[in-house]
Enzyme design. Structure first.
Site, PDB file in Angstrom:
ATOM      1  N   SER A 156      16.100  -6.011   6.191  1.00 18.12           N
ATOM      2  CA  SER A 156      17.506  -5.823   6.537  1.00 18.12           C
ATOM      3  C   SER A 156      18.115  -4.687   5.712  1.00 18.12           C
ATOM      4  CB  SER A 156      18.289  -7.125   6.316  1.00 18.12           C
ATOM      5  OG  SER A 156      18.134  -7.549   4.990  1.00 18.12           O
ATOM      6  N   ASP A 197       9.658   0.614   4.892  1.00 20.23           N
ATOM      7  CA  ASP A 197      10.720   0.011   5.700  1.00 20.23           C
ATOM      8  C   ASP A 197      11.584   1.059   6.391  1.00 20.23           C
ATOM      9  OD1 ASP A 197       9.684  -2.230   4.521  1.00 20.23           O
ATOM     10  OD2 ASP A 197      11.292  -2.452   3.069  1.00 20.23           O
ATOM     11  N   GLY A 237      17.020 -11.328   3.534  1.00 20.93           N
ATOM     12  CA  GLY A 237      16.151 -11.977   2.542  1.00 20.93           C
ATOM     13  C   GLY A 237      14.908 -12.603   3.140  1.00 20.93           C
ATOM     14  N   THR A 289       0.835  -1.202   0.000  1.00 19.24           N
ATOM     15  CA  THR A 289       0.000   0.000   0.000  1.00 19.24           C
ATOM     16  C   THR A 289       0.871   1.255   0.000  1.00 19.24           C
ATOM     17  OG1 THR A 289      -0.076  -0.304   2.379  1.00 19.24           O
ATOM     18  CG2 THR A 289      -2.032  -0.963   1.156  1.00 19.24           C
ATOM     19  N   ASP A 290       2.133   1.129   0.425  1.00 17.19           N
ATOM     20  CA  ASP A 290       2.946   2.349   0.612  1.00 17.19           C
ATOM     21  C   ASP A 290       3.162   3.108  -0.690  1.00 17.19           C
ATOM     22  OD1 ASP A 290       4.818   0.441  -0.318  1.00 17.19           O
ATOM     23  OD2 ASP A 290       6.371   0.972   1.150  1.00 17.19           O
ATOM     24  N   SER A 335      31.946  -5.679   7.223  1.00 14.40           N
ATOM     25  CA  SER A 335      30.734  -6.188   7.838  1.00 14.40           C
ATOM     26  C   SER A 335      31.040  -7.537   8.475  1.00 14.40           C
ATOM     27  CB  SER A 335      29.654  -6.327   6.764  1.00 14.40           C
ATOM     28  OG  SER A 335      28.485  -6.831   7.346  1.00 14.40           O
ATOM     29  N   GLY A 388      12.339 -10.689   4.377  1.00 15.34           N
ATOM     30  CA  GLY A 388      11.239  -9.723   4.369  1.00 15.34           C
ATOM     31  C   GLY A 388      11.117  -8.977   5.689  1.00 15.34           C
TER      32      GLY A 388
HETATM   33  C1  GLA Z   1       9.003  -4.125   0.632  1.00 18.94           C
HETATM   34  C2  GLA Z   1       9.228  -2.663   0.258  1.00 18.94           C
HETATM   35  C3  GLA Z   1       8.227  -1.755   0.952  1.00 18.94           C
HETATM   36  C4  GLA Z   1       6.791  -2.243   0.791  1.00 18.94           C
HETATM   37  C5  GLA Z   1       6.703  -3.736   1.106  1.00 18.94           C
HETATM   38  C6  GLA Z   1       5.339  -4.290   0.794  1.00 18.94           C
HETATM   39  O1  GLA Z   1       9.315  -4.324   1.973  1.00 18.94           O
HETATM   40  O2  GLA Z   1      10.531  -2.259   0.603  1.00 18.94           O
HETATM   41  O3  GLA Z   1       8.372  -0.425   0.484  1.00 18.94           O
HETATM   42  O4  GLA Z   1       6.306  -1.941  -0.482  1.00 18.94           O
HETATM   43  O5  GLA Z   1       7.660  -4.486   0.374  1.00 18.94           O
HETATM   44  O6  GLA Z   1       4.405  -3.769   1.650  1.00 18.94           O
END
Ligand code: GLA
Length: 380
Positions: free
Chosen positions: A123, A168, A118, A32-33, A64, A120
């Site tokens: 990171s 994020d 990776g 939605t962003d 790192s 979600g």
């Molecule tokens: C990733 C993107 C975010 C957002 C989500 C889905 O995390 O970085 O901007 O679009 O997917 O909600």
């Protein structure tokens, strides 16, 4: 102290600043962003710490923990595409800050991460925001709560080349302990909604399916393009401007089933965020909250088509085992599922999901609780 230790072993001196930035879970409001809509993330205790000190010339060096590589770049490399791999996020932040006119000079940096990559859990934003915080602290740059996320997002969009939204980076910078962040992605306006699950005997269980991301970049960009095309066809600035009342009429005006399903996901998902916020403000009602999570998952699976077998199984197995509701969190095509559980039952639910994975022949998932934690900040 791990970042400081790796700084000392890499550079033979102590860092002058340590800055932490967390990963996040998005409770609800997926994809939605970039449609100017609503999101409701909270920060995790898992973070990336950047330890840093100035160097006299405009040269940046970064190491790192766990990565056997030292990357150095200069002003000549501050052009999108010049630095690649994980260090591109670091170069991108230096680039975005300097492009915006901030006087960021050279630095040595060392990073230490607890955020699974990776999965979600964001990171990349934690990396961008920890580096941004450390560099700004070193060079006396103060960014307000809306500018920081925008510059970190610019690093990711324009330097790294991933067309992501503002979710994020906003979560990593703006979240507060014990709260979820209700963010209007069009206006940047935020409300910190109390999210004290423990007080209600509840927890959010994270199920990291470890499913490999498949074609993520291309699919993400394709969903974004579908939405932009649909908004244009409907004469809207963004899909945010379509509400539930106008949905049926709008769907009738769209060509093709795919476009209609994409739009339906975005509109109903925005509505679910608003409902969830209403529920949290009124005190947590777990049955209804769980239903909203599960409805969101179905919408991502059927209308937005961003789930994979492992995440669908994790969500359904968690609900069958007694979770109030469950949904995939983050960009999709793999990654994590969150399940709202009674704390007393979360171990049993985790075990049931584990068993379902083994039975299906999948690699067993990792499970751990999500605790709403503080956003990005200096550690000293
Ligand atoms: C990733 C993107 C975010 C957002 C989500 C889905 O995390 O970085 O901007 O679009 O997917 O909600």
């Amino acid at each position: 102290m791990r970042a400081a230790e790796s700084f000392i072993s890499a550079y033979g001196r102590v860092p002058t600043v340590r800055w932490t930035a967390p990963g996040r879970v998005n409770l609800i409001g997926e994809h939605t962003d970039y449609n100017d809509g609503f999101v409701l993330p909270f920060a995790l205790p898992h973070d990336i710490v950047a330890a840093a000190a100035k160097v006299p010339n405009p040269v940046w060096t970064v190491v790192s923990e766990g990565v056997d590589e030292r990357v150095t770049f200069t002003v000549d490399d501050l052009e999108p595409g010049k630095v690649e791999g994980w260090a591109a996020y670091v170069a991108g932040v230096v680039w975005a800050l300097r492009e915006a006119g901030h006087e960021i000079g050279g630095a040595d940096l060392a990073l230490a991460s607890d955020v699974p990559v990776g999965s979600g859990l964001s990171s990349s934003a934690a990396l961008e925001c920890s580096v941004m915080g450390a560099l700004c602290e070193l060079y006396g740059v103060a960014l307000d709560e809306e500018t920081g996320p925008k510059l970190a997002q610019r690093a990711e969009n324009a330097y790294v080349g991933a067309p992501t939204g503002i979710l994020d980076q906003s979560a990593s910078i703006r979240c507060r302990e014990g709260h979820a962040l209700f963010l209007d992605c069009r206006t940047g306006e935020a409300e910190h909604v109390p999210f004290d699950l423990a007080a209600h005997g509840l927890s959010v269980l994270i199920i990291d399916t470890r499913a490999p991301h498949r074609h993520v970049d291309g699919e993400y960009a394709a969903r974004r393009a579908d939405c932009e095309k649909a908004a244009e066809a409907l004469g809207l600035r963004a899909l945010r401007d379509l509400t539930l009342d106008g949905l049926d009429g709008a769907l009738a005006r769209l060509d093709g089933d795919v476009a209609r399903r994409r739009v339906r996901h975005v509109v109903t998902e925005n509505q679910r965020v608003l409902h969830t916020v209403g529920l949290l403000r009124a005190g947590i009602e777990p049955h209804r909250l769980g239903e909203l999570l599960t409805e969101s998952h179905a919408s991502m699976r059927d209308d937005y088509e961003i789930t994979v077998g492992e995440v669908d199984l994790a969500a359904s197995a968690a609900v069958e085992a007694g979770a109030y509701g469950a949904r995939m969190t983050g960009g999709g095509f793999g990654g994590c599922v969150i399940a709202l559980c009674e704390t007393a039952r979360s171990a049993e639910i985790a075990a049931a999901v584990h068993k379902a994975f083994v039975d299906a022949g999948y690699t067993p998932p990792a499970t751990f609780p999500a605790v709403a934690s503080a956003g990005s900040r200096v550690l000293g």
